[in-house]
Design a protein around this motif. Structure first.
Motif, short mmCIF file in Angstrom:
data_model
loop_
_atom_site.label_atom_id
_atom_site.label_comp_id
_atom_site.label_asym_id
_atom_site.label_seq_id
_atom_site.Cartn_x
_atom_site.Cartn_y
_atom_site.Cartn_z
N GLN A 150 100.18 45.37 -2.88
CA GLN A 150 99.16 46.08 -3.63
C GLN A 150 98.66 45.20 -4.76
OE1 GLN A 150 96.97 48.44 -2.97
NE2 GLN A 150 98.79 49.43 -2.13
N ALA A 151 99.59 44.50 -5.37
CA ALA A 151 99.28 43.67 -6.53
C ALA A 151 98.72 42.31 -6.12
CB ALA A 151 100.52 43.49 -7.38
N GLY A 152 98.52 42.12 -4.82
CA GLY A 152 97.91 40.87 -4.40
C GLY A 152 98.86 39.89 -3.74
N GLY A 153 100.12 40.23 -3.68
CA GLY A 153 101.08 39.34 -3.03
C GLY A 153 100.92 39.36 -1.53
N ARG A 154 101.27 38.29 -0.90
CA ARG A 154 101.17 38.21 0.56
C ARG A 154 102.56 38.22 1.17
NH1 ARG A 154 96.46 35.41 1.15
NH2 ARG A 154 94.87 36.57 0.09
N VAL A 155 102.69 38.96 2.23
CA VAL A 155 103.98 39.07 2.88
C VAL A 155 103.83 38.88 4.38
CG1 VAL A 155 105.98 40.54 3.30
CG2 VAL A 155 104.74 40.72 1.15
N ALA A 156 104.74 38.15 4.98
CA ALA A 156 104.80 38.12 6.43
C ALA A 156 106.26 38.19 6.83
CB ALA A 156 104.15 36.84 6.99
N VAL A 157 106.51 38.83 7.93
CA VAL A 157 107.89 38.93 8.39
C VAL A 157 108.01 38.34 9.80
CG1 VAL A 157 108.31 40.99 7.02
CG2 VAL A 157 107.59 41.21 9.39
N ILE A 158 109.19 37.91 10.11
CA ILE A 158 109.44 37.32 11.42
C ILE A 158 110.54 38.11 12.12
CG2 ILE A 158 110.24 35.26 12.63
CD1 ILE A 158 109.16 33.61 10.29
N GLY A 159 110.21 38.62 13.28
CA GLY A 159 111.23 39.30 14.07
C GLY A 159 111.62 40.65 13.52
N ARG A 160 110.64 41.37 13.01
CA ARG A 160 110.97 42.60 12.29
C ARG A 160 109.69 43.37 12.14
NH1 ARG A 160 114.70 41.73 7.22
NH2 ARG A 160 114.84 43.82 6.39
N HIS A 161 109.74 44.66 12.33
CA HIS A 161 108.46 45.37 12.35
C HIS A 161 108.42 46.52 11.38
CE1 HIS A 161 110.89 45.90 16.11
NE2 HIS A 161 111.23 46.95 15.42
N SER A 162 109.42 46.66 10.58
CA SER A 162 109.52 47.89 9.82
C SER A 162 109.09 47.75 8.36
CB SER A 162 110.97 48.35 9.84
OG SER A 162 111.81 47.29 9.45
N LEU A 163 108.47 46.64 8.01
CA LEU A 163 108.26 46.42 6.59
C LEU A 163 106.81 46.56 6.14
CD1 LEU A 163 111.05 46.12 5.79
CD2 LEU A 163 110.82 43.66 5.67
N GLY A 164 105.98 47.04 7.05
CA GLY A 164 104.59 47.27 6.66
C GLY A 164 103.87 46.00 6.27
N ALA A 165 104.17 44.93 6.97
CA ALA A 165 103.51 43.66 6.64
C ALA A 165 103.11 42.97 7.94
CB ALA A 165 104.46 42.77 5.85
N ASP A 166 102.31 41.92 7.80
CA ASP A 166 101.98 41.13 8.97
C ASP A 166 103.27 40.61 9.59
OD1 ASP A 166 99.38 41.57 8.36
OD2 ASP A 166 99.03 39.63 7.45
N ALA A 167 103.32 40.60 10.89
CA ALA A 167 104.58 40.24 11.53
C ALA A 167 104.42 39.29 12.70
CB ALA A 167 105.29 41.50 12.00
N VAL A 168 105.36 38.41 12.85
CA VAL A 168 105.46 37.57 14.03
C VAL A 168 106.63 38.12 14.85
CG1 VAL A 168 105.98 35.28 14.92
CG2 VAL A 168 104.58 35.55 12.86
N LEU A 169 106.34 38.56 16.04
CA LEU A 169 107.37 39.28 16.78
C LEU A 169 107.66 38.67 18.14
CD1 LEU A 169 106.04 42.84 15.99
CD2 LEU A 169 108.11 41.79 15.09
N PRO A 170 108.86 38.19 18.32
CA PRO A 170 109.26 37.77 19.66
C PRO A 170 109.52 39.04 20.45
CG PRO A 170 111.10 37.57 18.14
CD PRO A 170 109.92 38.02 17.33
N ASP A 171 109.29 38.95 21.75
CA ASP A 171 109.52 40.14 22.55
C ASP A 171 110.99 40.18 22.96
OD1 ASP A 171 109.56 42.29 24.21
OD2 ASP A 171 107.65 41.81 25.16
#
Lengths: 351, 351
Positions: A150-171
DNA sequence: ATAGATTGCGAAAGCGCTTTCGTAAGCGCT
DNA sequence: AGCGCTTACGAAAGCGCTTTCGCAATCTAT
């Protein structure tokens, strides 16, 4: 803790260039409102003097942060260090600094690390590694990160889908399915699964894939030994010993990551149980040493380095309205640790 | 790059506790000049509100930096990730944050990373990995770090002695000697050395140890193939291929680190050259996978995790008048990749 | 020519913290 | 009571940067 000493400041550069502090700042930041001529002079002086901005002051003053925080479960696990390698590769190109934090596979510690990074005001946070199935902790982390975004920070997660952020997901599920199918096609039916910590969503996903494979062959996970231990080499060792003790007729072991597969192999080697002659073993991830193991490990390849790079790419892009997902390819890599069962007589603990 | 948003500040805490900003700062920092009663109240409020200090502001204001910068040659090399693990272990205990930078084995890049860390005003810099034999670069880095230490910064290096800082030093020469002696005692004389980059002092030291061993048996390094390549797995592969081509009667290969030994083993496996039957192979470091390789690798064990911890310990201690050195133990670990020569007929590339 | 819009730059106000300095209150001493 | 001395605290000055604001100087339009 020491405090560093006097250094070259922006005023010094400004003075030498014969301009004001403000102009120097603008020139170096590439903002406009400065004539090309003056800007050039400032840049020139800055280079000559070897000026490096103090990022603390810059950030404090509301400037852009150039450091990216990377949270991993464990730094010295190849899975994570390969991901880190990918992140760093791209970060170097973009002139960003990477700060790696490790959570030790402890969700509380992870949350603390995230808080710390936010307090540090890093501009980008990348969280690598499986989520935890405890919904309370995930929700807390999600809230924290939500406010940060919200405050402008950027977040990305890897291998995880529950954090409400852009995600890179292996199947993970498809990978599990490929692994299961491979063993079933070879003719194995007495399969044991070394599953890792139950609390990890990755474990659940991969397990679901294995279950699907079994289902396709008229079998069920419920009928097979599934051992939950730590998601690291040592956990694999423990699980292997338990399986050999309680289910001596097992002909194949699926470890849900390579680290545990390595633990399994090490136990089998100590007990002189031939792989794949008497026992087939598969892993998951294809860390770089998997090909060098004894025997070379059959596993599902995940492009860890790319995943790291992709996560940073996502974070770097302008934020989208809703979180994006990029899935990665996976590929079954058949090596020497799997074969049809029954080549050799079953293992007997008392022989 | 985004900028993070509004956060809880120290003034807010101070206000809520009914004290001045200065008092709040002192209370939380544990400085004296504050009554126990007031200090307790401030701490209490701070905890309730979940206050976390902004480290940028703190550092900028001349406070102590709580981050330690760790420079490694390559993050995803197990040698370095194990060292990093050790540093992080201790750092976590001390509530310090570790920022890992990698230099990609490029001395220029390393220098840039060091400059960056100094600019960041981290309180502690730990530099892991071999030095470079280019005296100009070492001198430049040393000068930079010298000024930093002058200014109160703490520096520790691992496996490197040329930087005028406290150092943790494995005895590379003794390790090389142990490795050489082991092979000589087994009866090998046609030994090849896979040496890694010539520019690394670690390579020179280990090589000197090997030379000493040879000397003790009336042999000389000059008479043997010594191949300089990259100090990583791929370099080991290249070197192995060159050795097999140019010196097909070699019976033992000394790789000066495990990464290259793994490369060597992979080439031998591809060519179906039996190890140790036809060729013995040794490495150096004993990274954790060395025991799981095919065959398990004979190597010299260095306590990487401890080394990381020790380096941080040194840096944390009050600075001594002259730089201290702590040497680490090393131990020859004999596994399955070495045996007496001549068990099998020599390798012929055309067979 | 003159009013209005640009453009290029400097002065100064913070960002959130630590620290120095000053002051008021409390202490024991003569 | 009067003196110094200590102790507990607040006011304010900075750390080095970015940014807003305002003022000349220059340019465009009338």
């Amino acid at each position: 803790m020491p405090k560093p000493g006097p250094r070259l400041r922006l005023v010094d550069v400004a003075e030498r260039a014969g301009v004001s502090l403000a102009t120097a700042s603008r020139a170096l930041a590439g903002r406009d409102g400065v004539s090309e001529e003056v800007a050039d002079r400032v840049r020139q002086v800055s280079r000559e003097l070897g000026y490096v901005a103090n990022p603390f002051a810059r950030t404090l003053a509301g400037g852009a942060s150039t450091t990216v925080g990377l949270v991993v479960h464990q730094v010295d696990d190849p899975y994570f260090s390969e991901i880190a390698g990918g992140v760093i590769q791209l970060a170097d190109q973009q002139n960003l600094l990477v700060q790696i934090c490790h959570s030790g596979r402890d969700p509380d510690h992870e949350l603390r690390q995230i808080r710390h990074l936010i307090a540090q005001r890093v501009g980008i946070i990348i969280i690598a590694g499986s989520g935890y199935s405890d919904p309370r902790l995930e929700a807390e982390a999600k809230a924290e990160l939500g406010a940060y975004q919200q405050a402008g920070g950027r977040v990305a997660v890897i291998g995880r889908h529950s954090l409400g952020a852009d995600a890179v997901l292996p199947d993970n599920e498809a990978g599990g399915l490929a692994l299961g199918s491979h063993l079933l096609q070879l003719g194995h039916t007495r399969i044991a699964v070394v599953a890792g910590t139950e609390a990890l969503t990755t474990v659940a996903d991969r397990l679901a894939g294995v279950a699907a494979a079994l289902h396709g062959h008229g079998l069920s996970l419920a009928g097979l030994p599934v051992v939950h231990t730590d998601f690291i080499r040592e956990g694999g060792r423990e699980a292997a010993e338990r399986i050999l003790r309680d289910h001596p007729d097992t002909t194949a072991i699926i470890a849900l990551n390579d680290a545990m597969a390595m633990g399994v192999l090490s136990v089998l080697r100590e007990r002189r149980i031939p792989v794949p002659g008497r026992m087939s073993v598969v892993g998951f991830d294809d860390v770089s040493v998997a090909a060098d193991l004894a025997p070379a490990l059959t596993t599902v390849r995940l492009p860890m380095t790319d995943m790291g790079r992709m996560a940073l790419e996502l974070a770097l892009k302008p934020r989208a309205a809703r979180s994006r997902r990029r899935s990665t390819g996976h590929r079954l890599i058949v090596r020497d640790s799997t074969a049809a069962p029954g080549h050799l007589p079953p293992y007997s603990p008392h022989s």
